[in-house]
Scaffold this motif. Structure first.
Motif: not given
Length: 812
Positions: A13-24
């Motif tokens: 997954l790209a950085a933006e998807e990782v941020e929205q789906l996992i990090t947040f």
């Protein structure tokens, strides 16, 4: 501070998807925990790293238990199949205490795949039980996989999908248990052994797995794919260049490295010594021709620091001997004062051990500072006792005359009972002044105990060691010295005039008389000097702590964000060759990207050079580290497009612990839009570069990563009846690959990975040409139902307290 790290691998997954789906989702649940100071995160392609920082004093195991509990809630908010968050090793930013490489004399027999396997399944497993070790990270090399490289044309011909291949492999790779079977007087264990075998036999087993029946002919995996060994997708590598026995640079190329992580709270020196004790057993377990060679050992720095402080203690001890002998002019009195030093230090070290204060640079430095003050009480006590022994008061004189009947009671032959009384009287007279003098010194250091955070961690060990040493010296001065004096001075002594004191005393008498006659001039001069010292304060430089010379230079090299691993490897080896032209360099190791999960989450565009140096006394190119760094930067700058930042390994880690940034100065800019952050950040970067004294000024890379984006055309997909999910599965499973179980051999485990052949996914045109099958059986090119093109995106997204941020960093 107390930190707990949460790592999540997100398949491609790209950085933006990782941020929205996992990090947040993970960040959001962590703020409900007690004593949380801040939450930092980094989201990048395929990886999410969240750092939860707790207040100082929080028990690390309690903090980890809290984080683990909240992770259960976070997992429910993360979509299935995206990634599973797990806690990182129980270590700190300073936990990388020991590093080594695996080498072989026979590269054809033990290639980079074999060496990585030996490190993962032999060395690592033997190091893990060592007390103080929490994890061992494998860095570099290639992880072996059993790869099924699919041919898309054959898949279409047989009407098969990638998920059907992986499901078939998983269904043909399992063991089973059937409990027991009684046979007469015996009991048999029933087991089904259906695991895929290891090695070349395993490749044959996988290739023979049946997929379907086509016109009476069984279609097997090998009919649709090439089954072979191959490397796992990786984002890191290690190279090293060192000097051979003749002092000539020797490039070892890409190597397999291991990083030993120390458990938080464990003793660094004890952990490293235990690791070294384990090395002979590890070397025995390794096959002939493979050797383990350490190249970074934090114990060397510990030994140097302890040696430096010990040398200072010894020098101070020698100076005290000289001064006491010159002023007291009596060997017994000098020895009594000197004995108080080791006794005081011994008592202080016992108390430090009891309260768990380690013998580190600050605590030993406190003892070095206190050694001069430790003898003060004993010197005053001994000098007063000595004065009583050489010239007793009138009462003692009369008592001695009555007892001996002699007009000369200090005669050693006649004075047999008055010595102990004289010593006792002398001790009583100065006991109170000595007590209050030492108490005042301890009160001076009392404010250090009120420091918190990093300041408290640094200075409290020093304050504790000084206070304990002074308490011990007070006990020695009031109790031990008088008691020992009764044994050392059983008979009278005669005072000897010191040749040093006589001129000094005469000079002091003259100076004192002159000062009393010119009181206004003396007071005015003192006030003037005081005012002048205050005027100089604004011109004094300030820093948090002086730089410690670690003997190793850390150079952070930043390439363009779209750089590949092969490009970074080539640059690293060129830079190593440049560094080794300096005779001061013993070795240089390049760490590209990141190791396995649990290490620093760096991109492949980041190269960390670790340069081991000779002792400064042997340098010829420069006189100090700053000058050498300037020469290195000048020579390495012949390679254009590179950004250099110089520091030292431990100093870099300390900076990261303080601010989350590996630099001395960090300016954090917060905002919701990455484009706006990048624009304003560049302006701040320009301003900081214009400030005198800054070096290595750079803004974090938050743009410029080349991305091949596949954006479905929903209207076109609707005409063919193809769901978006089918397109996304083509991207994730066929292009990215999917795991289909493992091959197990003893302790070793290797993934079976299913993916398209490289030639069908190594270019934009090849990916556009991939075929989708519609529900009605029609074949449709991916390029006809989706826009496939190269775009620019963020290589990473960093957040502090749920806000996006960018850092402009600089060293000073």
């Amino acid at each position: 501070n107390v930190q707990v790290q949460v790592n999540t691998e997100a398949r491609g997954l790209a950085a933006e998807e990782v941020e929205q789906l996992i990090t947040f989702p993970i960040e959001a649940v962590m703020y409900a925990l007690p004593d949380v100071q801040e939450v930092r995160s980094i989201s990048k392609t395929g990886l999410s790293v969240i750092t939860v920082v707790f207040n100082e004093g929080t028990d690390i195991y309690f903090a980890r238990a809290l984080v683990f509990e909240r992770l259960q809630a976070a997992r429910e908010q993360i979509p299935e199949g995206v990634g599973v968050p797990e806690m990182g090793p129980n270590t700190s930013g300073l936990g990388q205490v020991y590093q080594y490489i695996l080498r072989t004399d026979d590269p054809e027999r033990y290639d980079i795949l074999a060496l990585r396997s030996l490190n993962d399944w032999v060395v690592k497993l033997l190091l893990m039980p060592v007390d103080g070790v929490t994890d061992v990270l494998s860095y570099g090399g290639e992880v072996r996989q059993y790869q099924v490289q699919l041919n898309p044309e054959r898949l279409l011909a047989y009407g098969l999908r990638v998920d059907e291949i992986s499901e078939a492999i998983e269904a043909n790779n399992r063991n089973a248990g059937g409990w027991y079977l009684d046979r007469g007087a015996e009991q048999l264990v029933i087991r089904g052994v259906g695991w895929v075998r290891s090695g070349d036999e395993g490749l044959r087993d996988i290739g023979n797995i049946p997929l379907k029946d086509a016109d009476g002919v069984v279609v097997r995996v090998k009919d649709t794919a090439i089954v072979t060994f191959g490397p796992e997708i990786r984002q890191g590598a290690v190279t090293i260049t060192r000097r051979d026995a003749n002092g000539k640079p020797e490039a070892l190329g890409e190597v397999v490295a291991g990083i030993v992580l120390k458990r938080m709270g464990a003793n660094t020196k004890a952990t490293i010594d235990a690791v070294k004790d384990r090395l002979p057993a590890i070397q025995t377990a390794l096959p002939d021709g493979v050797t383990l060679e350490p190249f970074y050992d934090q114990a060397d720095l510990v030994d140097k620091a302890v040696t430096t402080v010990s040398k200072a203690l010894l020098e101070a001890f020698v100076l005290i001997v000289i001064v006491l002998m010159l002023f007291l002019m009596n060997l017994r009195a000098t020895l009594l004062v000197l004995i108080s030093v080791p006794i005081s230090i011994g008592l202080a070290l016992m108390a430090m051990a009891y309260w768990g204060v380690s013998a580190n640079l600050m605590s030993l430095g406190g003892l070095a500072i206190a050694i001069g003050m430790m003898v003060d009480g004993s010197v005053v006590m001994m000098e007063h006792i000595f004065s009583h022994l050489t010239a007793p008061d009138a009462r003692h004189r009369e008592l001695a005359k009555q007892e001996t009947g002699s007009p000369t009671p200090y005669d050693a032959e006649h004075d047999t009972g008055g010595m102990a009384l004289r010593i006792q009287e002398a001790a009583r007279e100065v006991g109170r002044p000595v007590f209050f003098a030492v108490l005042i010194i301890m009160i001076v250091f009392a404010p250090l105990f009120s420091l918190e955070g990093v300041e408290g961690k640094l200075f409290q060990p020093m304050a504790i060691s000084i206070v304990l040493a002074m308490l011990a010296s007070l006990l020695v001065a009031l109790v031990v010295v008088p008691a020992l004096a009764t044994y050392a001075f059983k008979t009278g002594v005669r005072e000897k005039v010191s040749p040093v004191m006589r001129p000094l005393e005469a000079l002091y008498r003259r100076s004192l008389g002159g000062a009393l006659e010119r009181r206004r001039l003396v007071v005015g001069t003192a006030l003037g000097l005081f005012a002048a010292s205050l005027a100089l304060v604004p011109f004094l430089g300030t820093e948090f702590v002086p730089e410690l010379e670690e003997g190793t230079v850390n150079v952070r090299v930043t390439l363009a964000p779209s750089s590949s691993l092969d490009t970074a490897l080539g640059v690293a080896q060129k830079l190593e060759a440049v560094v080794m032209t300096f005779p001061e360099a013993l070795y240089v190791s390049s760490r590209i990207g990141r190791p396995e999960l649990g290490g620093d989450p760096e991109p492949v565009s980041n190269v960390e050079l670790y340069i081991g140096l000779k002792p400064v006394s042997e340098w010829t190119s420069a006189s100090d580290r700053q000058a050498l760094q300037a020469l290195l930067e000048e020579k390495m700058s012949i390679h254009p497009g590179l950004l250099f930042s110089f520091s030292q390994p431990i100093a870099t880690r300390v900076d990261e612990l303080l601010s989350g940034v590996k630099a001395q100065l960090a300016i954090k800019l917060f905002g919701p839009e990455l484009d706006g952050l990048a624009e304003i950040g560049r302006e701040i970067e320009t301003l900081v570069k214009s400030v005198e004294g800054t070096r290595g000024v750079a803004m974090e890379q938050i743009a410029g990563e080349a991305q091949l984006a596949v954006r479905p055309d929903r209207d076109a997909l609707a005409r063919y009846g193809i769901p978006v999910d089918q397109v996304m599965k083509l991207v994730s499973d066929a292009v990215g690959g999917v795991s289909a179980g493992q091959v197990i051999r003893g302790n070793e485990r290797y993934d079976i990975y299913v993916r398209l052949e490289k030639e069908h996914r190594d270019s934009v045109d090849a990916i556009r040409a991939l075929i989708l099958q519609a529900p009605n059986g029609a074949w449709v090119r991916l390029g006809d139902v989706a826009e496939v093109g190269i775009e620019s995106g963020p290589p990473q997204i960093r957040r502090d307290d749920v806000q996006r941020r960018v850092v402009i960093q600089s060293n000073v």
